[in-house]
Design an enzyme around this catalytic site. Structure first.
Site, short mmCIF file in Angstrom:
data_model
loop_
_atom_site.label_atom_id
_atom_site.label_comp_id
_atom_site.label_asym_id
_atom_site.label_seq_id
_atom_site.Cartn_x
_atom_site.Cartn_y
_atom_site.Cartn_z
N HIS A 248 34.21 34.40 37.12
CA HIS A 248 34.64 35.19 36.00
C HIS A 248 33.50 35.65 35.03
O HIS A 248 32.93 35.11 34.09
CB HIS A 248 35.85 34.78 34.95
CG HIS A 248 36.21 35.53 34.03
ND1 HIS A 248 37.54 35.39 33.60
CD2 HIS A 248 35.85 36.84 33.28
CE1 HIS A 248 37.81 36.31 32.70
NE2 HIS A 248 36.74 37.05 32.78
N HIS B 288 30.96 39.28 33.72
CA HIS B 288 31.06 40.66 33.58
C HIS B 288 29.45 40.80 33.46
O HIS B 288 28.57 40.54 32.82
CB HIS B 288 31.49 40.92 31.86
CG HIS B 288 32.91 40.76 31.83
ND1 HIS B 288 33.93 41.71 32.21
CD2 HIS B 288 33.50 39.57 31.50
CE1 HIS B 288 35.24 41.06 31.98
NE2 HIS B 288 34.71 39.64 31.50
N LEU B 289 29.44 41.75 34.70
CA LEU B 289 27.56 42.12 34.69
C LEU B 289 27.45 43.38 34.06
O LEU B 289 26.41 44.08 34.35
CB LEU B 289 27.36 42.10 36.31
CG LEU B 289 27.43 40.73 36.89
CD1 LEU B 289 27.11 40.82 38.27
CD2 LEU B 289 26.51 39.78 36.06
N ARG B 290 28.29 44.39 33.68
CA ARG B 290 28.35 45.74 33.09
C ARG B 290 27.82 46.93 33.85
O ARG B 290 27.82 47.89 33.33
CB ARG B 290 27.32 45.36 31.70
CG ARG B 290 27.80 44.17 30.76
CD ARG B 290 29.35 44.55 30.15
NE ARG B 290 29.53 43.71 29.17
CZ ARG B 290 30.78 43.39 28.89
NH1 ARG B 290 31.85 43.74 29.46
NH2 ARG B 290 31.14 42.61 27.82
N ASP C 211 33.41 33.93 31.76
CA ASP C 211 33.65 35.15 30.92
C ASP C 211 32.43 35.79 30.40
O ASP C 211 32.65 36.23 29.22
CB ASP C 211 34.82 35.04 29.97
CG ASP C 211 35.47 36.25 29.69
OD1 ASP C 211 35.30 37.13 30.30
OD2 ASP C 211 36.45 36.44 28.74
N HIS D 31 27.29 41.84 24.88
CA HIS D 31 26.99 43.02 24.07
C HIS D 31 25.87 43.22 23.22
O HIS D 31 25.20 41.92 22.99
CB HIS D 31 28.11 42.85 22.97
CG HIS D 31 29.65 42.86 23.60
ND1 HIS D 31 30.10 43.95 24.23
CD2 HIS D 31 30.72 42.06 23.66
CE1 HIS D 31 31.22 43.76 24.63
NE2 HIS D 31 31.73 42.62 24.36
ZN LIG Z 1 36.63 38.64 31.22
#
Ligand SMILES: [Zn+2]
Length: 432
Positions: free
Chosen positions: A66, A68-70, A311, A315
């Site tokens: 899980h 997030h590599l964006r 996860d 940001h």
């Molecule tokens: Zn997530």
């Protein structure tokens, strides 16, 4: 040389492989990216580099299912290259990337675009594709069979739930036939709208709108019921409440194909952290109450929770500098997760073997990934751990483009010190 297709002999480490119950001082040989054999003493074939692992644990390569590599779409927060470099530095050999990108992988073309971008990955990259077109949670299903054919390992509208029950039912039926799980973010948006932390005493004191536990549990209950009706495999993302843990425990006892994961911050921190740190401790699902943290630990201990994931949600500093009510949800995790696991779980609620299993063979089984064990013929992926290493979390040292973590300044014991993917050393703190 092809990517992840190298030769390497790793010598004299404490080899731990939960799948085979191995725990012994062994050499392990990787040729052309694949595990060949392990034995108490292996001669180094000519031209095969040797890495000494004396005093270290040698585990199957850790897998974060899980992340997030964006990229594409949010490269100011992270790229596939920076994110997978962070993964390598954190001891993670493979990531499954969540689909909230622009465009999201909700069509064959969009998934192909992500896969082309992933040429820059420095660890293994597995795409998770959308459940619905545009990640809308309603409207039309994405072409799941086509996406699976192209390499999608699971389906998720992560960040958002699949609100439409009929669509979720149909998705689970297709997932059953494709043998790839639906991997939902469980949230009843009408119960959580406008919330920026857990609905409890702390939110009341801070006079902000909270996200109640029911906002997670009601959607989990709905989806478990749909699994009961369809037989489709469900892997529930980031569970965070005692009630959810109990729902999953019962579903597993009933023999349903339901699994779940927990994130380190949900077994280490409570909602009080939001009061101390503000947006740095803002994420969805939110940090909960002490009883929920206890339930995460109990769920790990009894096997209800089979996977630990990050996860990882980068940001920028500017985004996270906004007011608590406006700042985006999420924290980075790739470079702290293994240290938090070793510090907070091992020898407290899990044995070292059990903790390693939650990062290796269990995630590999749930997403049907190669690896997760040290069986000859499997990918030559290894995570080397120094259990005695004491270190401090210094966000300025992160390889990730983003530094949004509530763990700055934490003293941890145990660290991933080398990461090997297909026999290639992609990260190492060891002397050459
Ligand atoms: Zn997530």
């Amino acid at each position: 040389m092809a990517k992840f297709s190298a030769d390497l002999l790793v010598r004299q480490g404490r080899l731990i492989d939960p799948t085979h119950g191995t725990d012994a001082r062994l050499d392990i040989l990787i040729r052309q990216g694949k595990i060949v054999q392990s034995a108490p003493s292996l001669p180094a074939p000519p031209d095969v580099p040797v890495l000494m692992a004396t005093g270290l644990v040698v585990a199957p390569g850790f897998i974060d299912i899980h992340t997030h590599l964006r990229e594409p779409g949010y490269e100011h927060k992270e790229t596939i290259q920076s994110g997978t470099t962070a993964a390598a530095a954190g001891g993670i050999c493979a990531v499954a990337a969540m689909p909230n990108t622009i465009p999201p992988p909700d069509s064959g073309d969009h998934l192909q675009l992500a896969l082309e971008r992933a040429q820059t990955a420095v660890v293994r990259y597995y795409p998770i594709a959308c459940v619905t077109v545009g990640r809308q949670g309603r409207g039309a299903l994405a072409p799941l069979a086509e996406l699976a054919e192209l390499g999608a390992v699971a389906f998720s509208d992560d960040g958002d739930p699949v609100q439409d029950e009929a669509l979720m039912r149909r998705a689970l039926e297709i997932a059953r036939d494709l043998d790839r799980p639906i991997f939902p973010h469980e949230e009843v948006k009408s119960l959580t709208a406008g919330g920026c932390m857990h609905a409890g005493e702390v939110a009341a004191r801070l006079s902000v709108k909270g996200m109640p536990a029911a906002g997670e549990e009601e959607m989990v209950a709905r989806d478990i019921e749909l699994v009961r009706q369809t037989g489709g495999p469900l892997h529930i993302a980031h569970i965070s409440t005692a009630g959810t843990a109990q729902l999953v425990r019962r579903a597993k006892a009933d023999g349903l194909p339901v699994t779940c994961e927990v994130l380190p911050h949900h077994f280490v921190l409570t909602d009080r952290e939001v009061e101390r740190q503000g947006p740095a401790a803002k994420m969805s699902p939110p940090l909960r109450e002490p009883a929920d943290v206890e339930a995460m630990l109990a769920g790990l201990a009894d096997g209800t929770i089979e996977v630990i994931a990050t996860d990882h949600a980068p940001h920028t500093a500017e985004e996270k500098a906004q007011a608590l009510t406006r700042a985006p949800m999420g924290i980075v995790g790739l470079e702290t997760a293994v240290g938090l696991t070793l510090t907070y779980l091992v020898d407290r609620v899990l044995s070292l073997h059990e903790a390693i299993a939650r990062w290796t063979c269990h995630p590999a089984r749930i997403l049907r990934l190669p690896g997760g064990a040290l069986t000859p013929g499997m990918p030559g992926d290894l995570t080397l751990l120094d259990l005695a290493r004491e270190w401090e979390v210094v966000p300025e040292h992160f390889r990730s483009k983003s530094r949004n973590t509530p763990f700055a300044g934490y003293r941890l014991k145990g660290k991933a010190v080398a990461t090997i993917v297909g026999g290639q050393i992609v990260y190492s703190e060891l002397a050459a």
